[in-house]
Structure formats: structure tokens, C-alpha cells
Motif scaffolding. Sequence first.
Motif, PDB file in Angstrom:
ATOM      1  N   MET A 105      15.417  -1.302  -1.938  1.00  0.00           N
ATOM      2  CA  MET A 105      16.316  -2.412  -1.234  1.00  0.00           C
ATOM      3  C   MET A 105      16.005  -2.338   0.181  1.00  0.00           C
ATOM      4  O   MET A 105      15.708  -3.354   0.856  1.00  0.00           O
ATOM      5  CB  MET A 105      17.827  -2.220  -1.579  1.00  0.00           C
ATOM      6  N   ASP A 106      16.266  -1.083   0.847  1.00  0.00           N
ATOM      7  CA  ASP A 106      16.019  -1.106   2.256  1.00  0.00           C
ATOM      8  C   ASP A 106      14.568  -1.328   2.835  1.00  0.00           C
ATOM      9  O   ASP A 106      14.505  -2.084   3.873  1.00  0.00           O
ATOM     10  CB  ASP A 106      16.434   0.476   2.830  1.00  0.00           C
ATOM     11  N   LEU A 107      13.581  -0.952   2.105  1.00  0.00           N
ATOM     12  CA  LEU A 107      12.199  -1.050   2.370  1.00  0.00           C
ATOM     13  C   LEU A 107      11.840  -2.609   2.662  1.00  0.00           C
ATOM     14  O   LEU A 107      11.143  -3.120   3.519  1.00  0.00           O
ATOM     15  CB  LEU A 107      11.271  -0.498   1.492  1.00  0.00           C
ATOM     16  N   ILE A 108      12.577  -3.547   1.536  1.00  0.00           N
ATOM     17  CA  ILE A 108      11.875  -4.925   1.706  1.00  0.00           C
ATOM     18  C   ILE A 108      12.970  -5.869   2.097  1.00  0.00           C
ATOM     19  O   ILE A 108      12.684  -6.973   2.088  1.00  0.00           O
ATOM     20  CB  ILE A 108      11.430  -5.287   0.364  1.00  0.00           C
ATOM     21  N   ASN A 109      13.943  -5.376   2.796  1.00  0.00           N
ATOM     22  CA  ASN A 109      14.880  -6.186   3.379  1.00  0.00           C
ATOM     23  C   ASN A 109      15.092  -5.754   4.962  1.00  0.00           C
ATOM     24  O   ASN A 109      14.906  -4.624   5.223  1.00  0.00           O
ATOM     25  CB  ASN A 109      16.142  -6.032   2.640  1.00  0.00           C
ATOM     26  N   GLU A 110      15.512  -6.745   5.832  1.00  0.00           N
ATOM     27  CA  GLU A 110      15.847  -6.704   7.236  1.00  0.00           C
ATOM     28  C   GLU A 110      17.242  -6.037   7.420  1.00  0.00           C
ATOM     29  O   GLU A 110      17.575  -5.648   8.481  1.00  0.00           O
ATOM     30  CB  GLU A 110      15.476  -7.839   7.928  1.00  0.00           C
ATOM     31  N   ALA A 111      18.035  -6.192   6.341  1.00  0.00           N
ATOM     32  CA  ALA A 111      19.308  -5.826   6.552  1.00  0.00           C
ATOM     33  C   ALA A 111      19.398  -4.281   6.858  1.00  0.00           C
ATOM     34  O   ALA A 111      18.730  -3.466   6.311  1.00  0.00           O
ATOM     35  CB  ALA A 111      20.053  -6.023   5.391  1.00  0.00           C
ATOM     36  N   VAL A 132       9.095  -8.981  -3.235  1.00  0.00           N
ATOM     37  CA  VAL A 132       7.859  -8.090  -3.349  1.00  0.00           C
ATOM     38  C   VAL A 132       6.412  -8.639  -3.354  1.00  0.00           C
ATOM     39  O   VAL A 132       6.754  -9.884  -3.691  1.00  0.00           O
ATOM     40  CB  VAL A 132       8.040  -6.921  -4.495  1.00  0.00           C
ATOM     41  N   PRO A 133       5.281  -8.082  -3.154  1.00  0.00           N
ATOM     42  CA  PRO A 133       4.214  -8.673  -3.149  1.00  0.00           C
ATOM     43  C   PRO A 133       3.773  -9.205  -4.600  1.00  0.00           C
ATOM     44  O   PRO A 133       4.529  -8.595  -5.480  1.00  0.00           O
ATOM     45  CB  PRO A 133       3.188  -7.764  -2.660  1.00  0.00           C
ATOM     46  N   ASP A 134       3.150 -10.243  -4.953  1.00  0.00           N
ATOM     47  CA  ASP A 134       2.851 -10.438  -6.196  1.00  0.00           C
ATOM     48  C   ASP A 134       2.444  -9.695  -7.162  1.00  0.00           C
ATOM     49  O   ASP A 134       2.617  -9.578  -8.210  1.00  0.00           O
ATOM     50  CB  ASP A 134       2.015 -11.931  -6.120  1.00  0.00           C
ATOM     51  N   LEU A 164      10.158   3.751  -9.625  1.00  0.00           N
ATOM     52  CA  LEU A 164      10.872   3.227  -8.269  1.00  0.00           C
ATOM     53  C   LEU A 164      10.101   3.948  -7.098  1.00  0.00           C
ATOM     54  O   LEU A 164       9.758   3.111  -6.058  1.00  0.00           O
ATOM     55  CB  LEU A 164      12.343   3.483  -8.400  1.00  0.00           C
ATOM     56  N   THR A 165       9.663   5.118  -7.431  1.00  0.00           N
ATOM     57  CA  THR A 165       9.173   5.978  -6.337  1.00  0.00           C
ATOM     58  C   THR A 165       7.934   5.383  -5.958  1.00  0.00           C
ATOM     59  O   THR A 165       7.355   5.012  -5.058  1.00  0.00           O
ATOM     60  CB  THR A 165       8.850   7.312  -6.456  1.00  0.00           C
ATOM     61  N   GLU A 166       7.066   4.946  -7.016  1.00  0.00           N
ATOM     62  CA  GLU A 166       5.482   4.654  -7.234  1.00  0.00           C
ATOM     63  C   GLU A 166       5.699   2.980  -6.555  1.00  0.00           C
ATOM     64  O   GLU A 166       4.702   2.787  -5.577  1.00  0.00           O
ATOM     65  CB  GLU A 166       5.051   4.580  -8.384  1.00  0.00           C
ATOM     66  N   LEU A 167       6.446   2.346  -6.873  1.00  0.00           N
ATOM     67  CA  LEU A 167       6.697   1.191  -6.505  1.00  0.00           C
ATOM     68  C   LEU A 167       6.801   0.942  -4.799  1.00  0.00           C
ATOM     69  O   LEU A 167       6.414   0.367  -4.283  1.00  0.00           O
ATOM     70  CB  LEU A 167       7.626   0.276  -7.264  1.00  0.00           C
ATOM     71  N   ARG A 168       7.718   1.644  -4.471  1.00  0.00           N
ATOM     72  CA  ARG A 168       8.023   1.862  -3.063  1.00  0.00           C
ATOM     73  C   ARG A 168       7.019   2.153  -2.238  1.00  0.00           C
ATOM     74  O   ARG A 168       6.822   1.638  -1.107  1.00  0.00           O
ATOM     75  CB  ARG A 168       9.433   2.559  -2.767  1.00  0.00           C
ATOM     76  N   ASP A 169       6.478   3.283  -2.747  1.00  0.00           N
ATOM     77  CA  ASP A 169       5.172   3.820  -1.951  1.00  0.00           C
ATOM     78  C   ASP A 169       4.205   2.703  -1.835  1.00  0.00           C
ATOM     79  O   ASP A 169       3.188   2.538  -0.843  1.00  0.00           O
ATOM     80  CB  ASP A 169       4.788   5.222  -2.731  1.00  0.00           C
ATOM     81  N   ALA A 170       3.815   2.098  -3.143  1.00  0.00           N
ATOM     82  CA  ALA A 170       2.694   1.028  -3.010  1.00  0.00           C
ATOM     83  C   ALA A 170       3.264  -0.106  -2.057  1.00  0.00           C
ATOM     84  O   ALA A 170       2.153  -0.384  -1.309  1.00  0.00           O
ATOM     85  CB  ALA A 170       2.530   0.472  -4.401  1.00  0.00           C
ATOM     86  N   ILE A 171       4.255  -0.491  -2.146  1.00  0.00           N
ATOM     87  CA  ILE A 171       4.752  -1.560  -1.374  1.00  0.00           C
ATOM     88  C   ILE A 171       4.527  -1.007   0.418  1.00  0.00           C
ATOM     89  O   ILE A 171       4.255  -1.736   1.279  1.00  0.00           O
ATOM     90  CB  ILE A 171       6.019  -2.214  -1.559  1.00  0.00           C
ATOM     91  N   ALA A 172       4.975   0.172   0.525  1.00  0.00           N
ATOM     92  CA  ALA A 172       5.252   0.722   2.027  1.00  0.00           C
ATOM     93  C   ALA A 172       3.475   0.740   2.251  1.00  0.00           C
ATOM     94  O   ALA A 172       3.359   0.647   3.731  1.00  0.00           O
ATOM     95  CB  ALA A 172       5.699   2.052   1.922  1.00  0.00           C
TER      96      ALA A 172
END
Length: 212
Positions: free
Chosen positions: A67-73, A103-105, A190-198
Motif C-alpha cells: 500500500m505504501d509503495l504505490i500511494n503518495e499518502a 499497479v502496472p497493467d 506480496l513480496t515479489e509483487l512489491r519488488d517487481a513494481i519497485a
Amino acid sequence: MNTLRPVGLGPAYGILMSRNSRKAQRRRKWRRRLKSGVRTPSDAIHQALGEFLTEMGRVEFRMLLLMDLINEAPLEALFDEYSGRTFADKIKIFKKWCDFGGVPDEHKATLQRLYKELDELRPIRNFLVHGETWEGAFKGKPYQPYRVGLVKKNLEYLDEFERADHGPNVFDVRQVRDATRRCAGIHQELTELRDAIAATAVPCEEQVKDAP
């Protein structure tokens, strides 16, 4: 000798007293085991429950980090809204902020799968957390401990357990460990998704002011 009982209750009173007596017997048996200090089969399921709760904590923390990664809040604002809530509410908050942040498509299918897995995990988690540990031998299986989850609006759930009427609220040690492995899988996703987006995120460049 006549037995006194409140007037007007009739046969229902006898049923209630019989049920209370069975519950009292179960509690007395458990107290004797605790006082004896002898290691019981229940130790195995309590260890498995501890492992499950540890993995659940990791899942909830990874949900917050995504949540923190993909939001500016600010993280502090997300944490204040998220912490102290039931797991059902945490899932709702997670979905809300992930949909809002986007999140990216190429990762949307993974996120939707995670939504489904979290929804399926919720009742399992609630049965394990809001339950009691009992021991017994049923349907030819060896004497072993079980985690019996509370069933809302069903006061007979412990009696059903004793009658070997085991529904989705009853878990043996193996089933508790299966739930832990399920948590570990979600945590990994969840870990892999966050790492991939980052890894594909575009860094924010600071604006450089022109010199006066």
C-alpha cells in the motif's frame, strides 16, 4: 428423592443441564492436565498455532508495505488507518488503497489473485484465532489435538465436534500447518509483487531551481 428444578422449564431444563454438565467435565479434565505439568498432545497444535500467527503477521506487514509503495499518502497515515483493525477490515483497506494507487497493467492479474487468496484466508484465520483446543479420537484416527473455531450463531459447535461432525472450523495439526504454508505463499507473492513494481518505478527527480 425428587430433584428440584425451576418451574416452567420442563424438558428443556434437563437438556440445558446435561449440556452444561458435559462442558464442565471437559473443563475439569483440561484443568487436571494443566496441573499435572505433563506434556500433552496439545503442545504440538499450540506450536503450530504460534507458527501460523507469526506468518499471519508477515502477511499483514507486507500488505501495508505494498500500500505504501504505490500511494503518495504518508506511511504514518496508512498505518493509523490500518493498525488495530480486524483482518477483514485490513483486507478492505488493502484493496481500497491498492485500487486507488494502481499497479502496472502487467501486475493487475497478480493483485486480483492476491485479493482472492486473502478473502479465502480470512475465515481460516478467524477459526484458528477465535477457537479452543480439544483432544479426541474420531473416525478411526488416532487420539490427537484439534483446534475448534467458534461458529457464530451456533451454540452447539462444541457438541458437534464431540459427535465427530467436523466442518471447516475444525483443524488438526496438519491442517494448521497447511494454513501456515498458505500464509507463507501469500507473503511470498506480496513480496515479489512489491519488488517487481519497485524495480520498474520511475524515480522522482527533484526540481533544481535556477540560480538568482
